[in-house]
Design an enzyme around this catalytic site. Sequence first.
Site, short mmCIF file in Angstrom:
data_model
loop_
_atom_site.label_atom_id
_atom_site.label_comp_id
_atom_site.label_asym_id
_atom_site.label_seq_id
_atom_site.Cartn_x
_atom_site.Cartn_y
_atom_site.Cartn_z
N CYS A 185 0.81 -1.22 0.00
CA CYS A 185 0.00 0.00 0.00
C CYS A 185 0.84 1.27 0.00
O CYS A 185 0.32 2.36 -0.19
CB CYS A 185 -0.96 0.01 1.20
N CYS B 210 -2.18 1.07 8.85
CA CYS B 210 -1.41 1.75 7.82
C CYS B 210 -0.74 2.95 8.50
O CYS B 210 -1.40 3.96 8.77
CB CYS B 210 -2.35 2.17 6.70
#
Length: 143
Positions: A73, A130
């Site tokens: 990501c 994240c």
Amino acid sequence: MTSTNHHDTPRVQMTPDQWRQRLTDQEFKVLREAATEAPFTGEYTSTTTEGVYRCRACGAELFRSTEKFESHCGWPSFFSPLAEDRVRYITDTSLPGMPRTEVRCAACDSHLGHVFSGEGYDTPTDLRYCINSVCLTLEPTGR
């Protein structure tokens, strides 16, 4: 200045000027103003070094390398924090039509990133923390 919250996590409290003296401009923007570093630019995005990831602002232990996984990501991804009392969560509605869950350091209230669920990663929690690299420092173990 340090105090204690209801989870007995030491709390670090400083004025914005004190944080500016302690952090670089980029660190301040991300940690204290909830900005995001550009994807695939952080030093820990692809790191596989074993160790403990600490909050860059206050040094609190947040994540272990054993919970880090490659999500592709653009930011370091973890499937769980070191312990639930190390982070706190805030509903983030800054992007219209896309509510997210912000992750902050429980000790100093610094922005770390966001946590997402139900993305289908093969992890024990089906969560993806994240986290911005600039929010972390890695303390290697097993040298």
